[in-house]
Design a protein around this motif. Structure first.
Motif, short mmCIF file in Angstrom:
data_model
loop_
_atom_site.label_atom_id
_atom_site.label_comp_id
_atom_site.label_asym_id
_atom_site.label_seq_id
_atom_site.Cartn_x
_atom_site.Cartn_y
_atom_site.Cartn_z
N ALA B 254 -134.89 -68.40 21.05
CA ALA B 254 -133.49 -68.13 20.69
C ALA B 254 -132.56 -68.46 21.85
O ALA B 254 -131.40 -68.84 21.66
CB ALA B 254 -133.34 -66.68 20.25
N ALA B 255 -133.08 -68.31 23.07
CA ALA B 255 -132.26 -68.55 24.25
C ALA B 255 -132.29 -70.01 24.70
O ALA B 255 -131.53 -70.42 25.58
CB ALA B 255 -132.73 -67.64 25.39
N THR B 260 -135.68 -78.42 19.91
CA THR B 260 -136.68 -79.45 19.62
C THR B 260 -137.54 -79.72 20.85
O THR B 260 -138.77 -79.84 20.75
CB THR B 260 -135.97 -80.74 19.18
OG1 THR B 260 -135.14 -80.42 18.07
CG2 THR B 260 -136.98 -81.79 18.75
N ALA B 261 -136.91 -79.79 22.01
CA ALA B 261 -137.67 -80.00 23.24
C ALA B 261 -138.60 -78.82 23.50
O ALA B 261 -139.76 -79.00 23.89
CB ALA B 261 -136.72 -80.19 24.42
N VAL B 271 -143.58 -82.33 16.05
CA VAL B 271 -142.12 -82.29 15.97
C VAL B 271 -141.50 -83.57 15.41
O VAL B 271 -140.46 -83.52 14.75
CB VAL B 271 -141.46 -81.94 17.33
CG1 VAL B 271 -141.76 -80.50 17.72
CG2 VAL B 271 -141.91 -82.89 18.42
N ASN B 272 -142.19 -84.71 15.64
CA ASN B 272 -141.64 -85.97 15.10
C ASN B 272 -141.65 -86.01 13.58
O ASN B 272 -140.94 -86.80 12.97
CB ASN B 272 -142.46 -87.15 15.62
CG ASN B 272 -142.41 -87.21 17.13
OD1 ASN B 272 -141.42 -86.81 17.72
ND2 ASN B 272 -143.50 -87.68 17.72
N LEU B 273 -142.50 -85.12 13.00
CA LEU B 273 -142.60 -85.08 11.54
C LEU B 273 -141.63 -84.09 10.92
O LEU B 273 -141.65 -83.85 9.72
CB LEU B 273 -144.04 -84.72 11.14
CG LEU B 273 -145.17 -85.54 11.80
CD1 LEU B 273 -146.54 -84.96 11.45
CD2 LEU B 273 -145.08 -87.00 11.36
N MET B 274 -140.78 -83.46 11.76
CA MET B 274 -139.91 -82.38 11.29
C MET B 274 -138.44 -82.74 11.48
O MET B 274 -137.82 -82.32 12.44
CB MET B 274 -140.21 -81.11 12.10
CG MET B 274 -141.62 -80.56 11.94
SD MET B 274 -141.86 -79.17 13.10
CE MET B 274 -143.34 -78.45 12.47
N PRO B 275 -137.85 -83.48 10.56
CA PRO B 275 -136.44 -83.89 10.72
C PRO B 275 -135.46 -82.72 10.69
O PRO B 275 -134.38 -82.81 11.28
CB PRO B 275 -136.22 -84.82 9.52
CG PRO B 275 -137.30 -84.51 8.55
CD PRO B 275 -138.47 -84.05 9.35
N THR B 276 -135.83 -81.59 10.04
CA THR B 276 -134.90 -80.45 9.97
C THR B 276 -135.29 -79.35 10.96
O THR B 276 -134.89 -78.20 10.81
CB THR B 276 -134.87 -79.86 8.55
OG1 THR B 276 -136.23 -79.50 8.17
CG2 THR B 276 -134.34 -80.86 7.54
N LEU B 277 -136.09 -79.75 11.97
CA LEU B 277 -136.60 -78.74 12.92
C LEU B 277 -135.48 -77.90 13.54
O LEU B 277 -135.56 -76.67 13.57
CB LEU B 277 -137.40 -79.45 14.02
CG LEU B 277 -137.90 -78.55 15.17
CD1 LEU B 277 -138.80 -77.46 14.64
CD2 LEU B 277 -138.64 -79.38 16.22
N GLU B 278 -134.45 -78.57 14.02
CA GLU B 278 -133.36 -77.87 14.71
C GLU B 278 -132.79 -76.73 13.85
O GLU B 278 -132.74 -75.58 14.27
CB GLU B 278 -132.26 -78.89 15.06
CG GLU B 278 -131.07 -78.34 15.80
CD GLU B 278 -131.33 -78.17 17.30
OE1 GLU B 278 -132.21 -78.89 17.84
OE2 GLU B 278 -130.68 -77.30 17.90
N GLU B 279 -132.40 -77.07 12.61
CA GLU B 279 -131.77 -76.03 11.79
C GLU B 279 -132.78 -75.01 11.27
O GLU B 279 -132.47 -73.82 11.18
CB GLU B 279 -130.98 -76.66 10.62
CG GLU B 279 -131.79 -77.58 9.74
CD GLU B 279 -130.91 -78.37 8.77
OE1 GLU B 279 -130.60 -79.53 9.11
OE2 GLU B 279 -130.56 -77.84 7.70
N ALA B 281 -135.50 -73.98 12.80
CA ALA B 281 -135.85 -73.09 13.90
C ALA B 281 -134.72 -72.11 14.20
O ALA B 281 -134.96 -70.96 14.56
CB ALA B 281 -136.18 -73.90 15.15
N ARG B 282 -133.46 -72.59 14.02
CA ARG B 282 -132.32 -71.70 14.29
C ARG B 282 -132.11 -70.69 13.16
O ARG B 282 -131.80 -69.54 13.40
CB ARG B 282 -131.03 -72.51 14.46
CG ARG B 282 -131.01 -73.38 15.69
CD ARG B 282 -130.16 -72.78 16.80
NE ARG B 282 -130.12 -73.67 17.95
CZ ARG B 282 -130.54 -73.32 19.18
NH1 ARG B 282 -130.98 -72.10 19.42
NH2 ARG B 282 -130.47 -74.18 20.16
#
Lengths: 449, 449
Positions: B254-255, B260-261, B271-279, B281-282
């Motif tokens: 969270a911090a 993604t990194a 992670v390359n297979l996860m286009p919506t990873l950013e949102e 995960a948030r």
């Protein structure tokens, strides 16, 4: 000087009413909500045992609200244990080498009434009876209390809400359900033993039928009885028996044709002193013994548990009330230290006291085994003698666990740690002795073969 | 033939809706009360993970209500684990030597809808949605349900009331509070890990981005990820991480500035297979993992718990649903055996299934350690190879624990006992070998000195 707080307390039992006075002394506005009737009006109706052992932690708290002297007038000090063996022989075992060290038998009902009177003397304390807290919004600090007119529950906002509402706490129950993701780990454990109270009334001249200055124990393995003196000349006896089972148990007792004979064969010297044994044994309830444990005692920004609500324990160390009173003192201390920052105070309070709650829970369960079995064993008595002898030699370095619990305010956690260290030292010493013995034997074998 | 019963079920989730069909088959009149909306109308809104592993116990129950074939059409069979190491290399480890042994990835929402449809086909089943049970009178068998008009709750009498209302069961909560003397021991334990779901969508041609016929694991000690295939070509990934802490944790995530990194350094090939990873995960919630344990599952004359309400477990063996389904089968069996004598059926059911609930709870927690640490250890893989080799030699005598749990209906308790016996045999064997070695050494020393 920080602003005084609006504080709501769930429960006007021993801890709740004491806490009201402690917090009122610091200028806070305190409102107490209690489910039961006002015992000052209705007489005390408790679900719990009628006398308790007041010791140093409890006395410290009573001193803080100026009530110690008044309460101590009506207690019966107990300076040791009197053991009753199956043949009716008795032996006295003092708690401490210091004759002033005693635990004090006190009436739960009268103590509660005095605590309520003391709280009511503060103009910044409001007491509500027959008005339980039914729900808490832990995020906002709003509580819901049952409305007297049978309407919708009332909502009231507080800066701090304290759950002092006992082993079956409504407030803790609300915590458990709210919000699910908070991760409030919790357990309630019922031990295999339950209890039932009996009575030894005063003799015809009003005096006690047994030595009043001791806690009487009839240790019989799994079927122990104890008796605590009351100021009116009577004793309250408590059977700690298994609920069910083929041997001595409440189930077997209920099925027995002759209750007096059944109990008489276990405690022959006691039954003759119990004229109402038959009806007491038949009518008095069998009550369970529960242990409560919570991962943490606070919830959200405003709410905290203490006493039985946070850590109900088995009664075998006589520390239920004493530990609850110490909780109250420590909570006030944290409010002072953190300048009435509620969230910080309840988190640090919980972090400090939760390990102490765990420790006294463990010590109380251990003491059950000591009381029911080991006080009557020669080996235990011998080790106690050794401990007392060491205590006489080095009074500050070697203090028996019983004395640290009952006659000091040392945090329980610290006592358990010291106990573990002492046991470890003895083990290490034994290991060294055994190794030396083995070396000597090996030497002799090597020399003579 | 004994009279059919009036049966109320709390919860129309997986266990509740299956149980409705099972009991309706025996002629009972079944009414189900569910807090949520009807998922057949509103779409499935669950608080829980979206795919589950259906294995033999679950399939047996689906067969009993004639639903197995239909459900198996839309599952994705997983025949083993694919391990992803930190360099992105993978290895496949089959679950069983029998190629037909697979666990089946199934959508919770769709399965629930099919189970509701099946229940609704029985004319002696009534389903109520948005109508939760709010209280139970365990002595009389009356339940209170929330009235839809916002009036006083309705009271309805049943012969049997089943709490299938999940890990945060209202019914169990009522048991816990009623009556205090019943001695209902209970614990809820939150493990230090929580979970968060992520998504690997299908490739542009609609196919799976990873091998679909396996459960994918990224074992990284305390920060494991798994992925289960869905029939639509996607994978649901689940992070099992500590809630808090300096290392990999949801608190640290969270911090983190670059989510993604942060995740990419742990699972670089995912992670390359996860286009919506950013949102994802948030925004996706961090959900806790709770274990529930109750001393007994029945209360009074009419009421019983099963599934998560009685014994919520951690998900690491994929047995939550499967064990709940087995509970339903066993409960029906006890009603049949005891000729619809409710009290006898619920007591014997509880006595039989409670040890099985404890056993699968333990096995599931053990499997957490296996998945997160030991599947990637050479020693564990070697011991698995040896076990499989023995299994090939003596298929009926040596069955790995995983296979007994997933590909048989052997009571969990029996599996734990067998596991203990097997470990004990190995220990005894080792002890004998060591003793022999010691004797040989002693003999040589005796001979040559």
């Amino acid at each position: 000087m920080s602003q005084p707080l609006d504080i709501g307390i769930a429960g006007a039992g021993l801890a709740g009413s004491l806490l009201a006075s402690l917090l009122a002394q610091d200028g806070h506005r305190v409102t107490v909500f209690e489910r039961r009737e006002d015992p000052r009006r209705s007489g005390f109706i408790g679900g719990r045992s009628i006398n308790l052992a007041l010791s140093t932690r409890g006395l410290e708290a009573l001193t803080a609200i100026g009530l110690q002297e008044k309460i101590m007038k009506d207690v019966v000090p107990m300076r040791g244990r009197i053991m009753h063996d199956p043949d009716g022989r008795t032996s006295f075992h003092p708690y401490s080498v210091a004759p002033s060290d005693a635990i004090n038998s006190v009436s739960r009902g009268e103590l509660n009434i005095e605590l309520l009177k003391a709280a009511d003397e503060h103009e910044n304390v409001t007491l509500h009876f027959e008005k339980p807290i039914v729900d808490v919004d832990f995020a906002s600090g709003f509580i819901k209390v049952e409305s007297t007119e049978g309407n919708e529950p009332e909502s009231i906002k507080f800066d701090l809400i304290v759950g002092a509402d006992g082993a079956y706490s409504t407030m803790r129950n609300a915590m458990q359900c709210y919000p699910q993701r908070a991760g409030f780990g919790f357990s309630q454990t019922f031990i295999s033993h339950s209890y039932k109270e009996l009575v030894i009334p005063p003799l015809s001249d009003g005096s006690h039928a047994l030595d009043p200055n001791a806690l009487h124990i009839w240790p019989r393995g799994a079927s122990m009885m104890i008796a605590l003196p009351n100021a009116d000349g009577s004793f309250t006896c408590t059977l700690f028996w298994p609920r069910e089972g083929q041997g001595t148990s409440f189930e077997s007792l209920a099925a027995a044709d002759d209750v007096t004979a059944y109990i008489g064969q276990i405690y022959p010297d006691a039954v003759n002193l119990m004229p109402t044994l038959e009806e007491d044994a038949r009518n008095n309830p069998v009550s369970p013994l529960v242990m409560i444990s919570c991962d943490h005692w606070y919830c959200g920004e405003h709410s905290v548990l203490l006493g039985d609500a946070a850590h109900a324990i088995v009664p075998f160390f006589g520390q239920g009330m004493n530990s609850a009173f110490q909780d109250c003192m420590v909570l006030r201390e944290h409010l002072r230290t953190h300048d009435n920052n509620v969230r910080r105070a309840i988190v640090t309070f919980s972090e400090q006291q939760k390990p102490n709650g765990d420790a006294i829970s463990k010590l109380s369960l251990d003491n059950f085994l000591i009381m029911r079995d080991r006080v009557s064993s020669r080996w235990f008595r011998l080790s106690q003698h050794v401990e007392k002898w060491l205590h006489r030699l080095m009074p500050s370095r070697v203090q028996p666990v019983y004395n640290l619990v009952s006659f000091t305010t040392t945090p329980y956690q610290e006592i358990v740690k010291r106990q573990a260290r002492r046991r470890q030292s003895i083990k290490s010493l034994l290991a060294v002795l055994i190794s030396l013995a083995a070396l000597v034997i090996a030497f002799f074998i090597g020399t003579f073969t």
